[in-house]
Design an enzyme around this catalytic site. Structure first.
Site, PDB file in Angstrom:
ATOM      1  N   CYS A   1      -7.706 -28.734 -20.345  1.00  0.00           N
ATOM      2  CA  CYS A   1      -6.655 -29.416 -19.590  1.00  0.00           C
ATOM      3  C   CYS A   1      -5.302 -29.311 -20.294  1.00  0.00           C
ATOM      4  O   CYS A   1      -4.309 -28.939 -19.695  1.00  0.00           O
ATOM      5  CB  CYS A   1      -6.986 -30.901 -19.415  1.00  0.00           C
TER       6      CYS A   1
ATOM      7  N   CYS B   1     -10.554 -40.006 -21.788  1.00  0.00           N
ATOM      8  CA  CYS B   1     -10.716 -38.581 -21.478  1.00  0.00           C
ATOM      9  C   CYS B   1     -12.186 -38.197 -21.547  1.00  0.00           C
ATOM     10  O   CYS B   1     -12.696 -37.479 -20.687  1.00  0.00           O
ATOM     11  CB  CYS B   1      -9.922 -37.725 -22.464  1.00  0.00           C
TER      12      CYS B   1
END
EC number: 2.8.5.2
Lengths: 108, 150, 284
Positions: free
Chosen positions: C203, C245
């Site tokens: 990401c 996350c």
């Protein structure tokens, strides 16, 4: 929860009848009553439901708050300052607690 | 570029949505709860869509904290001032958000706060004056849901 | 106008959004708070995996940015004030407060946050700010250690962090065994975890500026922590964000304060060198 802490921002001085901007913020989780805990039980509502601002004892601005107001409620509004004096700010919690703060202003 | 039948349909549908959202400021789509909340402020009068400026982001990054400002055009004198402004969120579980109470001492009928929006919806401001006038404004705020949290 | 992912955010489709590179940091366009300029973009040094280092600030909407740029509007300051009070509050058997040893925080703590984590010889490991605060509390003050995510700890890390606001992040990777920890953090950064089989890099290195569903991906920089997050509706630590996350990629998250997260923090600090400390930042 920890005791709520208010913050206010008021100018120290103003011209007579000047319209000033006041900012207020208070730490509060504003529990909406819509959420559930890990066991699935509803978490009871607990919010700041009322805010008032007075100047030398006279009402300037007030607000009724609903659970749709964000955590740590922020309110910004204005006030006309006719004379030197004291602003009194009050926040009322669902649990009956009342938080207040004062702020002096001097008219030039 | 060649447009397939499917694409043409999609475009048409998109155009229809745009037209619909652009039209009615007094939305017919309001739920009974929202209509009741507006009536409660307006006291049965039909609010005029004027004099109120509601400022909110077009897209809210997080529905938990959406800044909104409402400003009403008013002389704010003892004879003619805005008494109350109610903020409603048409798509929340309960439409009520806040009611601001002004006085001539307020100097101007303007207030800012931060609110919660459960999804994309209209935010409505209904204002009442000391002379019995009722005004309103509404604004659609898109709320992004379903991304990363953490 | 600066070429900002944050400003372009409104409905722009992912593919068009690899805008981040290209625009160079222009001093006059940088945001500032009370006259303190925030370096939200920095040139990446040679050998750095990124082309340009960009603060999470730049990936946010103007409304969220506005909250950070005014200390009264920033709800993180409720926590800063809590830390400020605690700074001079005597606690523990030694009858001391932070102030007893460190005096005026605006002088003694300036630059501390910018250099964290830092090698601690006595402990034989890197210290995050939380580690250092608790070491002071237990060893110098004779007070109980604070929990990592407690309001007291967040308040103190925010208050100390604020004293470095505007200063560039600069960590010393040469002291003690910092290099080894850096290596470990780097390994974690590129290791795929969880049911979604994703690494930090998937990401935050390969796709920053792109959307993942409704979210605009940032570089995952750590310069604003502890940060007031709109989603949390309160302030949170960097390790809380790490855990978030990891939960998102459906991995079993490491614990706050674990060796893994400390190593990752050290590596991330290095990746963000040159960015200004923004504590207490506001993010979505």
């Amino acid at each position: 929860m920890a005791k709520s802490k208010p913050r206010v921002k008021v100018p120290k001085s103003a011209d007579k009848d000047e319209v000033i901007t006041i900012k207020t913020l208070i730490s509060h989780k504003m529990e909406s009553g819509q959420r559930k805990d890990k066991e699935g039980n509803p978490i009871p509502r607990q919010i700041i439901n009322k805010f008032t601002c007075e100047f030398n004892g006279k009402p300037v601005f007030s607000c009724d708050l609903e659970p749709a107001i964000s955590a740590n409620p922020y309110l910004e509004f204005s006030a006309r300052v006719p004379e030197s004096g004291v602003f009194t700010f009050t926040w009322v919690d669902d649990d009956g607690s009342v938080y207040s703060k004062e702020s002096k202003i001097k008219v030039n | 570029m060649n447009i397939t039948r499917r694409q043409a349909l999609a475009l048409g549908a998109g155009a229809a949505v745009v037209t619909m959202t652009a039209l009615p400021r007094l939305s017919l789509a309001d739920t009974d709860a929202v209509k009741a909340a507006i009536d409660a402020v307006a006291g049965g009068a039909t609010p005029e869509v004027a004099n109120v400026t509601l400022t909110a982001p077009e897209i809210a990054e997080n529905g938990n904290t959406v800044p909104i400002t409402v400003a009403i055009d008013s002389p704010m004198t003892d004879d003619d001032y805005v008494t109350d402004v109610t903020i409603l969120a048409a798509g929340n579980p309960a439409p009520g958000v806040a009611t601001f109470h002004f006085t001539p001492m307020s100097g101007s009928a303007e207030a800012t706060t931060r609110m919660r929006l459960a999804k994309t919806q209209d935010v409505i401001a209904v204002a009442k004056t000391s002379t019995g006038k009722v005004y309103m404004d509404r604004k659609t705020v898109k709320v992004t849901i379903g991304g990363c949290g953490g | 106008m600066r070429k900002l992912p944050g400003l372009l955010a409104g409905g722009v489709v992912a593919a068009a959004m690899t805008a981040a590179g290209g625009a160079s940091a222009d001093e006059t366009n940088l945001p500032s708070i009370d006259g303190v300029t925030l370096q939200t973009r920095a040139e990446a040094p040679e050998g750095h995996p990124l082309t340009e280092i960009i603060s999470g600030f730049e990936f946010r909407t103007k409304e969220t940015q506005a909250l950070e740029l005014d200390d009264f509007n920033n709800p993180g300051f409720l926590m800063v004030e809590l830390g400020e009070e605690a700074w001079s509050t005597v606690e523990g058997t030694a009858g001391k407060s932070c102030e007893s040893c460190h005096g005026d925080a605006s002088e003694s703590m300036r630059g501390v946050r910018a250099a964290m984590p830092k090698w601690n010889e006595a402990a034989g490991r890197p210290f995050t700010l939380e580690n250092q605060i608790n070491a002071c509390r237990t060893e110098q003050m004779g007070a109980d250690a604070w929990k990592w995510e407690s309001d007291a700890m967040l308040g103190m890390t925010a208050y100390i962090g604020l004293q470095s606001r505007g200063m560039p992040v600069k960590v010393d990777m040469e002291s003690g065994e910092m290099r080894t920890w850096w290596e470990k953090g780097k390994e974690l950064y590129y290791t795929r975890f969880g049911q979604l089989d994703m690494a930090c890099a998937n990401c935050h290195e390969s796709n920053y500026g792109n959307y993942i569903r409704a979210d605009l991906l940032s570089q995952g920089q750590s310069n604003g922590f502890p940060t007031y997050r709109l989603k949390w509706q309160k302030m949170g630590s960097l390790h809380r964000r790490f855990k978030g996350c990891m939960d998102n990629i459906r991995a079993k998250a490491f614990k706050r304060g674990s060796d893994e997260f400390v190593a990752l923090e050290a590596y991330l600090a290095w990746r963000g060198q040159g960015l200004s400390v923004e504590t207490p930042a506001v993010r979505n």
